[in-house]
Write an enzyme that holds these catalytic residues in place. Structure first.
Site, PDB file in Angstrom:
ATOM      1  N   HIS A  88       4.215  38.031 -26.032  1.00  0.00           N
ATOM      2  CA  HIS A  88       5.382  38.091 -25.139  1.00  0.00           C
ATOM      3  C   HIS A  88       5.272  39.342 -24.260  1.00  0.00           C
ATOM      4  CE1 HIS A  88       9.458  38.443 -23.670  1.00  0.00           C
ATOM      5  NE2 HIS A  88       9.579  37.158 -23.929  1.00  0.00           N
ATOM      6  N   GLU A 158       5.470  32.752 -18.299  1.00  0.00           N
ATOM      7  CA  GLU A 158       6.693  33.534 -18.117  1.00  0.00           C
ATOM      8  C   GLU A 158       6.426  34.696 -17.162  1.00  0.00           C
ATOM      9  OE1 GLU A 158       9.504  33.146 -21.549  1.00  0.00           O
ATOM     10  OE2 GLU A 158       8.038  34.567 -22.290  1.00  0.00           O
ATOM     11  N   SER A 206      14.607  33.331 -17.081  1.00  0.00           N
ATOM     12  CA  SER A 206      15.943  33.039 -16.548  1.00  0.00           C
ATOM     13  C   SER A 206      16.251  31.549 -16.447  1.00  0.00           C
ATOM     14  CB  SER A 206      16.129  33.735 -15.196  1.00  0.00           C
ATOM     15  OG  SER A 206      15.962  35.125 -15.360  1.00  0.00           O
TER      16      SER A 206
HETATM   17  C1  PEP Z   1      11.841  35.715 -22.156  1.00  0.00           C
HETATM   18  O1  PEP Z   1      11.869  36.940 -22.194  1.00  0.00           O
HETATM   19  O2  PEP Z   1      10.984  35.088 -22.787  1.00  0.00           O
HETATM   20  C2  PEP Z   1      12.836  35.014 -21.383  1.00  0.00           C
HETATM   21  C3  PEP Z   1      12.513  33.856 -20.903  1.00  0.00           C
HETATM   22  O3  PEP Z   1      14.035  35.641 -21.214  1.00  0.00           O
HETATM   23  P1  PEP Z   1      15.259  35.155 -20.324  1.00  0.00           P
HETATM   24  O4  PEP Z   1      15.425  33.679 -20.544  1.00  0.00           O
HETATM   25  O5  PEP Z   1      16.387  35.928 -20.862  1.00  0.00           O
HETATM   26  O6  PEP Z   1      14.907  35.475 -18.915  1.00  0.00           O
END
Ligand code: PEP
Length: 244
Positions: A88, A158, A206
């Site tokens: 991550h 991501e 998000s």
């Molecule tokens: C994440 O950090 O994996 C993530 C997707 O966070 P968020 O949905 O809060 O942007």
């Protein structure tokens, strides 16, 4: 679709984590829901009782032994988690390199845990160097993976610039479609057609009930929400929005 909910460190009380898991387990849905509470809560929540799959948010590079504070793949497996999130961006920001990520992928698969491998660039530039960055993140992490294990890998794309923002700041539909194809292509070119077919691709950054429908692009297998997974209301709203 596959939904991997990463509770991160949002939920302090184990009861709160269990409430979300329980609510997800009660949903009549065709989607595969995988929830990742903190390590400590993982040991307390029963995957069997709540009929959801569980994931750890991280694992040790060590198999076990004299490594204070480390949580090995076998310990995670014993807690009834089936999956583990590896690489991550919040862990990479704390010093996790591509080589550490590759070791963790091998540790996880070696212990029969399925891997949710996170990749994503910090920023985009007009020379598209972010594409080589993503290629390197993927190929280094999958270097030691056996042909048969590609079915046990989920790649979560991501982009860091889209994490923790508002729904309108998430990736655009066109860019996501392009990245989904690009990731398939990387796996195809480096490992083969069978492996590219076996691997699943998610988007995270998000995602919530507001934007999830518009992000359901061809080739994408699901989503990895952070904040939106950490309360039963927002998680259920997100899943219902997929089906709406
Ligand atoms: C994440 O950090 O994996 C993530 C997707 O966070 P968020 O949905 O809060 O942007």
């Amino acid at each position: 679709m596959i939904i991997v909910g990463n509770f991160k460190s949002y939920l302090v009380r184990k009861g709160d984590a269990e409430t979300v898991v329980k609510a997800a387990g009660k949903l009549k849905t065709k989607h595969k829901i995988i929830l990742a509470p903190s390590f400590v809560h993982l040991g307390y929540i029963s995957a069997k009782k709540h009929k959801v799959a569980l994931a750890a948010q991280n694992l040790s590079i060590f198999e076990g032994g004299a490594h204070t504070g480390e949580v090995s793949a076998d310990v995670i497996l014993d807690s009834a988690a089936e999956y583990v999130i590896v690489g991550h961006s919040e862990r990479r920001a704390g010093g996790e390199t591509n080589s550490i990520v590759a070791t963790k992928v091998c540790q996880a698969l070696g212990s029969k845990l399925k891997v949710v491998l996170c990749v994503g660039e910090a920023e985009r530039d007009s020379h598209a160097t972010y594409l080589s960055f993503i290629t390197e993140e993927i190929t280094s992490a999958l270097k030691g993976v056996k042909e048969n294990d590609f079915k046990n890998i989920i790649i979560a794309y991501e982009p860091i610039w889209a994490i923790g923002k508002s729904a309108s700041e998430a990736i655009t539909t066109d860019d996501l479609e392009e990245m989904t194809l690009f990731i398939k292509k990387i796996v195809h070119e480096n490992y083969g057609e069978k492996q590219a077919k076996a691997i699943k691709i998610l988007y995270g950054g998000s995602v919530n009930a507001e934007n999830v429908k518009s992000l359901m692009v061809p080739g994408l297998d699901g989503f990895l929400p952070g904040r939106a997974s950490a309360s039963k209301e927002t998680l259920i709203a997100l899943i219902e929005a997929i089906d709406s």
